[in-house]
Design a protein around this motif. Structure first.
Motif, PDB file in Angstrom:
ATOM      1  N   ILE A 278       0.006   9.521   4.661  1.00  0.00           N
ATOM      2  CA  ILE A 278      -0.025   8.244   3.959  1.00  0.00           C
ATOM      3  C   ILE A 278      -1.243   8.163   3.032  1.00  0.00           C
ATOM      4  O   ILE A 278      -1.188   7.597   1.950  1.00  0.00           O
ATOM      5  CB  ILE A 278      -0.015   7.072   4.974  1.00  0.00           C
TER       6      ILE A 278
ATOM      7  N   ILE B  20      -1.780   6.085  -6.026  1.00  0.00           N
ATOM      8  CA  ILE B  20      -1.672   4.779  -6.671  1.00  0.00           C
ATOM      9  C   ILE B  20      -2.345   4.805  -8.033  1.00  0.00           C
ATOM     10  O   ILE B  20      -3.452   5.300  -8.175  1.00  0.00           O
ATOM     11  CB  ILE B  20      -2.256   3.653  -5.771  1.00  0.00           C
TER      12      ILE B  20
ATOM     13  N   LEU C 295       2.513   1.750  -8.304  1.00  0.00           N
ATOM     14  CA  LEU C 295       1.630   0.571  -8.309  1.00  0.00           C
ATOM     15  C   LEU C 295       1.248   0.139  -6.896  1.00  0.00           C
ATOM     16  O   LEU C 295       0.210  -0.466  -6.682  1.00  0.00           O
ATOM     17  CB  LEU C 295       2.302  -0.591  -9.042  1.00  0.00           C
ATOM     18  N   GLY C 296       2.110   0.440  -5.930  1.00  0.00           N
ATOM     19  CA  GLY C 296       1.809   0.062  -4.549  1.00  0.00           C
ATOM     20  C   GLY C 296       2.934   0.456  -3.621  1.00  0.00           C
ATOM     21  O   GLY C 296       4.007   0.849  -4.064  1.00  0.00           O
ATOM     22  N   PHE C 297       2.649   0.374  -2.317  1.00  0.00           N
ATOM     23  CA  PHE C 297       3.693   0.653  -1.328  1.00  0.00           C
ATOM     24  C   PHE C 297       3.353  -0.058  -0.030  1.00  0.00           C
ATOM     25  O   PHE C 297       2.231  -0.523   0.159  1.00  0.00           O
ATOM     26  CB  PHE C 297       3.857   2.172  -1.107  1.00  0.00           C
ATOM     27  N   ASP C 298       4.335  -0.167   0.881  1.00  0.00           N
ATOM     28  CA  ASP C 298       4.097  -0.835   2.163  1.00  0.00           C
ATOM     29  C   ASP C 298       4.267   0.136   3.327  1.00  0.00           C
ATOM     30  O   ASP C 298       4.388   1.345   3.114  1.00  0.00           O
ATOM     31  CB  ASP C 298       5.006  -2.074   2.301  1.00  0.00           C
ATOM     32  N   ASP C 299       4.267  -0.388   4.556  1.00  0.00           N
ATOM     33  CA  ASP C 299       4.332   0.458   5.747  1.00  0.00           C
ATOM     34  C   ASP C 299       5.620   1.275   5.843  1.00  0.00           C
ATOM     35  O   ASP C 299       5.661   2.305   6.504  1.00  0.00           O
ATOM     36  CB  ASP C 299       4.201  -0.397   7.008  1.00  0.00           C
TER      37      ASP C 299
ATOM     38  N   ASN D 112       8.313   1.583   1.094  1.00  0.00           N
ATOM     39  CA  ASN D 112       8.977   0.974  -0.056  1.00  0.00           C
ATOM     40  C   ASN D 112       7.938   1.020  -1.158  1.00  0.00           C
ATOM     41  O   ASN D 112       6.750   0.830  -0.904  1.00  0.00           O
ATOM     42  CB  ASN D 112       9.341  -0.491   0.223  1.00  0.00           C
ATOM     43  N   MET D 113       8.365   1.295  -2.379  1.00  0.00           N
ATOM     44  CA  MET D 113       7.381   1.497  -3.450  1.00  0.00           C
ATOM     45  C   MET D 113       7.619   0.604  -4.647  1.00  0.00           C
ATOM     46  O   MET D 113       8.766   0.352  -5.014  1.00  0.00           O
ATOM     47  CB  MET D 113       7.466   2.944  -3.946  1.00  0.00           C
ATOM     48  N   LEU D 114       6.521   0.166  -5.248  1.00  0.00           N
ATOM     49  CA  LEU D 114       6.613  -0.510  -6.540  1.00  0.00           C
ATOM     50  C   LEU D 114       6.213   0.498  -7.605  1.00  0.00           C
ATOM     51  O   LEU D 114       5.123   1.076  -7.552  1.00  0.00           O
ATOM     52  CB  LEU D 114       5.695  -1.733  -6.583  1.00  0.00           C
TER      53      LEU D 114
ATOM     54  N   ILE E 236      10.365  -1.212 -10.809  1.00  0.00           N
ATOM     55  CA  ILE E 236      11.346  -1.261  -9.725  1.00  0.00           C
ATOM     56  C   ILE E 236      10.655  -1.350  -8.363  1.00  0.00           C
ATOM     57  O   ILE E 236       9.555  -0.829  -8.171  1.00  0.00           O
ATOM     58  CB  ILE E 236      12.322  -0.044  -9.730  1.00  0.00           C
ATOM     59  N   LEU E 237      11.341  -2.039  -7.462  1.00  0.00           N
ATOM     60  CA  LEU E 237      10.972  -2.016  -6.051  1.00  0.00           C
ATOM     61  C   LEU E 237      11.935  -1.045  -5.401  1.00  0.00           C
ATOM     62  O   LEU E 237      13.123  -1.318  -5.281  1.00  0.00           O
ATOM     63  CB  LEU E 237      11.106  -3.419  -5.442  1.00  0.00           C
ATOM     64  N   LEU E 238      11.435   0.122  -5.028  1.00  0.00           N
ATOM     65  CA  LEU E 238      12.286   1.198  -4.504  1.00  0.00           C
ATOM     66  C   LEU E 238      12.351   1.110  -2.988  1.00  0.00           C
ATOM     67  O   LEU E 238      11.310   1.070  -2.322  1.00  0.00           O
ATOM     68  CB  LEU E 238      11.715   2.555  -4.936  1.00  0.00           C
ATOM     69  N   ASN E 239      13.561   1.087  -2.438  1.00  0.00           N
ATOM     70  CA  ASN E 239      13.758   1.085  -0.995  1.00  0.00           C
ATOM     71  C   ASN E 239      13.290   2.429  -0.414  1.00  0.00           C
ATOM     72  O   ASN E 239      13.734   3.489  -0.851  1.00  0.00           O
ATOM     73  CB  ASN E 239      15.251   0.869  -0.702  1.00  0.00           C
ATOM     74  N   GLY E 240      12.397   2.392   0.565  1.00  0.00           N
ATOM     75  CA  GLY E 240      11.836   3.605   1.133  1.00  0.00           C
ATOM     76  C   GLY E 240      12.798   4.391   2.016  1.00  0.00           C
ATOM     77  O   GLY E 240      12.555   5.554   2.338  1.00  0.00           O
TER      78      GLY E 240
ATOM     79  N   ARG F 138      -2.914  -2.022  -1.367  1.00  0.00           N
ATOM     80  CA  ARG F 138      -1.725  -1.350  -1.887  1.00  0.00           C
ATOM     81  C   ARG F 138      -0.454  -2.166  -1.701  1.00  0.00           C
ATOM     82  O   ARG F 138       0.515  -2.018  -2.418  1.00  0.00           O
ATOM     83  CB  ARG F 138      -1.566   0.020  -1.248  1.00  0.00           C
ATOM     84  N   LYS F 139      -0.480  -3.051  -0.673  1.00  0.00           N
ATOM     85  CA  LYS F 139       0.693  -3.881  -0.400  1.00  0.00           C
ATOM     86  C   LYS F 139       0.800  -5.061  -1.362  1.00  0.00           C
ATOM     87  O   LYS F 139       1.882  -5.573  -1.585  1.00  0.00           O
ATOM     88  CB  LYS F 139       0.615  -4.455   1.019  1.00  0.00           C
TER      89      LYS F 139
ATOM     90  N   ALA G 240       0.515  -5.414  -4.535  1.00  0.00           N
ATOM     91  CA  ALA G 240       1.334  -5.199  -5.726  1.00  0.00           C
ATOM     92  C   ALA G 240       2.795  -5.504  -5.441  1.00  0.00           C
ATOM     93  O   ALA G 240       3.494  -6.099  -6.258  1.00  0.00           O
ATOM     94  CB  ALA G 240       1.171  -3.768  -6.210  1.00  0.00           C
ATOM     95  N   LEU G 241       3.259  -5.122  -4.220  1.00  0.00           N
ATOM     96  CA  LEU G 241       4.644  -5.369  -3.854  1.00  0.00           C
ATOM     97  C   LEU G 241       4.922  -6.849  -3.671  1.00  0.00           C
ATOM     98  O   LEU G 241       5.927  -7.359  -4.176  1.00  0.00           O
ATOM     99  CB  LEU G 241       5.006  -4.630  -2.554  1.00  0.00           C
TER     100      LEU G 241
ATOM    101  N   MET H  13      15.471  -6.119   2.722  1.00  0.00           N
ATOM    102  CA  MET H  13      15.988  -5.982   1.346  1.00  0.00           C
ATOM    103  C   MET H  13      17.410  -6.526   1.234  1.00  0.00           C
ATOM    104  O   MET H  13      18.149  -6.149   0.320  1.00  0.00           O
ATOM    105  CB  MET H  13      15.908  -4.544   0.825  1.00  0.00           C
TER     106      MET H  13
ATOM    107  N   LEU I  70      19.221   0.724  -3.318  1.00  0.00           N
ATOM    108  CA  LEU I  70      18.324   1.808  -3.750  1.00  0.00           C
ATOM    109  C   LEU I  70      17.072   1.200  -4.359  1.00  0.00           C
ATOM    110  O   LEU I  70      15.966   1.511  -3.949  1.00  0.00           O
ATOM    111  CB  LEU I  70      19.034   2.704  -4.763  1.00  0.00           C
ATOM    112  N   TYR I  71      17.252   0.320  -5.357  1.00  0.00           N
ATOM    113  CA  TYR I  71      16.091  -0.374  -5.919  1.00  0.00           C
ATOM    114  C   TYR I  71      16.459  -1.722  -6.508  1.00  0.00           C
ATOM    115  O   TYR I  71      17.635  -2.002  -6.767  1.00  0.00           O
ATOM    116  CB  TYR I  71      15.360   0.483  -6.960  1.00  0.00           C
ATOM    117  N   ILE I  72      15.431  -2.531  -6.705  1.00  0.00           N
ATOM    118  CA  ILE I  72      15.563  -3.785  -7.441  1.00  0.00           C
ATOM    119  C   ILE I  72      14.679  -3.635  -8.666  1.00  0.00           C
ATOM    120  O   ILE I  72      13.505  -3.294  -8.538  1.00  0.00           O
ATOM    121  CB  ILE I  72      15.061  -4.985  -6.605  1.00  0.00           C
ATOM    122  N   SER I  73      15.251  -3.880  -9.841  1.00  0.00           N
ATOM    123  CA  SER I  73      14.510  -3.648 -11.069  1.00  0.00           C
ATOM    124  C   SER I  73      14.492  -4.913 -11.926  1.00  0.00           C
ATOM    125  O   SER I  73      15.444  -5.688 -11.916  1.00  0.00           O
ATOM    126  CB  SER I  73      15.190  -2.508 -11.837  1.00  0.00           C
TER     127      SER I  73
END
Lengths: 95, 101, 79
Positions: A20, A27, A46-50, A53-55, A77-81, C3-4, C6-7, C40, C70-73
């Motif tokens: 991690i 970042i 830009l960021g991610f969580d536990d 999932n990524m921005l 995009i908010l990408l599902n991890g 880091r969180k 931003a989300l 999600m 898959l993603y939200i854009s």
């Protein structure tokens, strides 16, 4: 408890030096993400969580379809991890 | 319960599942994995999106390749099911009937 | 845990905004984001369903189960 201390130290080590930490270092820079189902995504992290999932920003999505490779450009995009398999730091698409 | 259904959804939808709560006792459209679609009345659901539907019309869409022309032929088969339990993990999308107002 | 942040900022920003939700199957949903939860799961308004870039369906409201996402854009798309 000694075992507890050991566990805590071990957990701390994982956070400080584990996988991690590597993602954390990415970042602000470009990252290449390989998904489970023939999809690859390149963008600025830009960021991610536990759940990892990524921005991502300035994203290019590469899909392999029967008609050939399809490229989609996206803003943020908010990408599902859930379906991520691998992360390649600093990556733009190989080839 | 009847009162809740009259409330404008944008006010009461605080989390996605509220949308499903507002569709109780209404005819809903469900898109499932494996190219299945359902239309039926929603009687119950839970957080997994397991659902009980009644008066269901199920549509199954299959694609076959014509062996001579290699064209894709879409075939949809329909059947009616009086009462149905839907396992949540197969659900892709749930849509309530279009509201006027 | 910076880091969180931003989300969470992104999630707040996209509320009531036009978004594209892409599923693992490749299907796109375009609509206004009503709300989103930790799985999600998504509630969309004025939803349009696109399969291979072609409009296939319209829904007033739609609940999308999070495991398919898959993603939200944000909707700005540049080709």
């Amino acid at each position: 408890m000694i075992t507890n201390d050991v566990q805590m130290t071990f957990f701390g080590l994982i956070l400080d030096h584990g996988p991690i930490k590597l993602v954390d270092k990415c970042i602000g820079s470009r990252i290449h993400i390989i998904m489970k189902n023939d999809k690859e995504i390149v963008g600025t992290l830009l960021g991610f969580d536990d759940f990892v999932n990524m921005l991502l920003e300035d994203v290019t999505e590469y899909e392999t379809t029967p008609e050939g490779r399809r490229i989609t450009r996206l803003d943020q995009i908010l990408l599902n991890g859930n379906n991520i398999t691998m992360l390649v730091p600093g990556g733009d698409m190989p080839e | 319960m009847a009162d809740e259904l009259d409330v404008i959804p944008s006010i009461t939808v605080k989390e996605p599942l509220d949308l499903v709560r507002l569709s109780l006792d209404e005819k809903i459209y469900v898109k499932m994995r494996n190219d299945r679609e359902l239309k039926g009345r929603l009687h119950a659901y839970d957080q997994h999106m397991n659902m009980i539907l009644s008066d269901v019309e199920e549509t199954i869409t299959t694609v076959e390749i014509d062996e001579e022309t290699y064209e894709e032929v879409y075939k949809s088969t329909k059947r009616n099911i009086p009462m149905l339990f839907v396992r949540g993990d197969g659900v892709i999308l749930v849509s309530p009937p279009i509201r006027t107002s | 845990m910076s880091r969180k942040e931003a989300l969470s900022t992104f999630i707040q920003q996209i509320h009531s905004r036009p978004v594209v939700v892409k599923l693992n199957s490749g299907v796109d949903y375009r609509g206004v984001l009503a709300c989103l939860d930790g799985y999600m799961n998504i509630a969309l308004e004025q939803t349009e369903e696109y399969v291979n870039g072609q409009l296939k369906n319209k829904f007033g409201d739609a609940f999308i189960r999070g495991n398919n996402v898959l993603y939200i854009s944000t909707q700005k798309r540049r080709f």
